[in-house]
Scaffold this motif. Structure first.
Motif, PDB file in Angstrom:
ATOM      1  N   MET A  82       0.847  -1.179   0.000  1.00 30.80           N
ATOM      2  CA  MET A  82       0.000   0.000   0.000  1.00 30.80           C
ATOM      3  C   MET A  82       0.892   1.243   0.000  1.00 30.80           C
ATOM      4  O   MET A  82       1.931   1.269   0.651  1.00 30.80           O
ATOM      5  CB  MET A  82      -0.882  -0.035   1.257  1.00 30.80           C
ATOM      6  N   ILE A  83       0.481   2.252  -0.726  1.00 32.75           N
ATOM      7  CA  ILE A  83       1.263   3.485  -0.763  1.00 32.75           C
ATOM      8  C   ILE A  83       0.535   4.593   0.001  1.00 32.75           C
ATOM      9  O   ILE A  83      -0.684   4.559   0.144  1.00 32.75           O
ATOM     10  CB  ILE A  83       1.584   3.925  -2.203  1.00 32.75           C
ATOM     11  N   ASP A  84       1.315   5.547   0.473  1.00 29.99           N
ATOM     12  CA  ASP A  84       0.733   6.630   1.260  1.00 29.99           C
ATOM     13  C   ASP A  84       0.721   7.941   0.461  1.00 29.99           C
ATOM     14  O   ASP A  84       1.068   7.974  -0.721  1.00 29.99           O
ATOM     15  CB  ASP A  84       1.459   6.786   2.596  1.00 29.99           C
ATOM     16  N   LYS A  85       0.364   9.011   1.139  1.00 30.25           N
ATOM     17  CA  LYS A  85       0.239  10.328   0.511  1.00 30.25           C
ATOM     18  C   LYS A  85       1.573  10.798  -0.080  1.00 30.25           C
ATOM     19  O   LYS A  85       1.608  11.363  -1.175  1.00 30.25           O
ATOM     20  CB  LYS A  85      -0.277  11.332   1.555  1.00 30.25           C
ATOM     21  N   ILE A  86       2.658  10.554   0.619  1.00 31.70           N
ATOM     22  CA  ILE A  86       3.978  10.979   0.134  1.00 31.70           C
ATOM     23  C   ILE A  86       4.345  10.220  -1.137  1.00 31.70           C
ATOM     24  O   ILE A  86       4.839  10.810  -2.104  1.00 31.70           O
ATOM     25  CB  ILE A  86       5.058  10.812   1.230  1.00 31.70           C
ATOM     26  N   ASP A  87       4.088   8.909  -1.153  1.00 26.88           N
ATOM     27  CA  ASP A  87       4.363   8.113  -2.350  1.00 26.88           C
ATOM     28  C   ASP A  87       3.561   8.641  -3.539  1.00 26.88           C
ATOM     29  O   ASP A  87       4.076   8.766  -4.652  1.00 26.88           O
ATOM     30  CB  ASP A  87       4.020   6.643  -2.120  1.00 26.88           C
ATOM     31  N   LYS A  88       2.293   8.964  -3.304  1.00 26.35           N
ATOM     32  CA  LYS A  88       1.443   9.498  -4.369  1.00 26.35           C
ATOM     33  C   LYS A  88       1.970  10.838  -4.869  1.00 26.35           C
ATOM     34  O   LYS A  88       1.945  11.116  -6.075  1.00 26.35           O
ATOM     35  CB  LYS A  88      -0.005   9.622  -3.892  1.00 26.35           C
ATOM     36  N   GLN A  89       2.477  11.664  -3.954  1.00 24.28           N
ATOM     37  CA  GLN A  89       3.069  12.942  -4.353  1.00 24.28           C
ATOM     38  C   GLN A  89       4.305  12.715  -5.218  1.00 24.28           C
ATOM     39  O   GLN A  89       4.489  13.400  -6.229  1.00 24.28           O
ATOM     40  CB  GLN A  89       3.469  13.760  -3.115  1.00 24.28           C
ATOM     41  N   ARG A 107      12.058   5.449  -1.027  1.00 25.53           N
ATOM     42  CA  ARG A 107      10.649   5.371  -1.422  1.00 25.53           C
ATOM     43  C   ARG A 107      10.519   5.189  -2.939  1.00 25.53           C
ATOM     44  O   ARG A 107       9.720   4.379  -3.412  1.00 25.53           O
ATOM     45  CB  ARG A 107       9.892   6.630  -0.995  1.00 25.53           C
ATOM     46  N   TYR A 130       4.793   0.405  -9.208  1.00 23.22           N
ATOM     47  CA  TYR A 130       3.954   1.608  -9.301  1.00 23.22           C
ATOM     48  C   TYR A 130       4.564   2.539 -10.343  1.00 23.22           C
ATOM     49  O   TYR A 130       3.858   3.221 -11.070  1.00 23.22           O
ATOM     50  CB  TYR A 130       3.870   2.340  -7.954  1.00 23.22           C
TER      51      TYR A 130
END
Length: 145
Positions: free
Chosen positions: A1-8, A38, A47
């Motif tokens: 699972m990825i978090d907000k920072i990964d999505k950024q 990351r 991803y």
């Protein structure tokens, strides 16, 4: 699972794959080492599949874009595999999507002009396995790619 920072990070890299590690780290409020970790994790987990250059197709004389609807005469698995295999070989076909609708495939084709496209359509695209009919839509302007 990825978090907000990964999505950024993914978003930043999608906009500019040449963004430096220090610029990325600063944008997401991390130091360079955890930022790099990351990104490597996102690549390993697929991803991020690769990095691409934004090409000036006008300079390469490949600015003519046409979208082609393809209807097949046969849509059984073997016929689809044959079509897929052969369409991948056409360099001018930039994208090929199987469509759920009243036709089977949508192609994005890039050439230098309408004459080159017309020849490609008649000699190559229409001769792909199981092609029953085609319909072309010529792009007048790319608003967003």
């Amino acid at each position: 699972m990825i978090d907000k920072i990964d999505k950024q990070l993914i978003s930043l890299l999608a906009k500019n794959a040449q963004t430096t590690l220090s610029e990325l780290a600063k944008a997401v409020n991390l130091s360079i080492s955890p930022c790099q970790s990351r990104i490597k994790k996102l690549e390993q987990q697929e991803y991020i599949l690769g990095y691409h250059a934004h090409i000036n197709f006008k300079k390469l004389e490949k600015a003519h874009i046409a979208f082609v609807q393809i209807s097949l005469s046969d849509t059984r698995a073997k016929a689809l595999e044959q079509f897929n295999s052969e369409v991948r070989k056409l360099e001018a076909v930039e994208q090929c999507h199987m469509i759920a609708g009243n036709f089977d495939y949508l192609l994005k084709v890039r050439t230098n002009n309408i004459n080159t496209y017309r020849l490609l359509l008649s000699e190559k695209i229409s001769s792909l396995p199981n092609v029953a009919s085609t319909s072309t839509f010529v792009s007048m302007e790319s608003v967003k790619e």
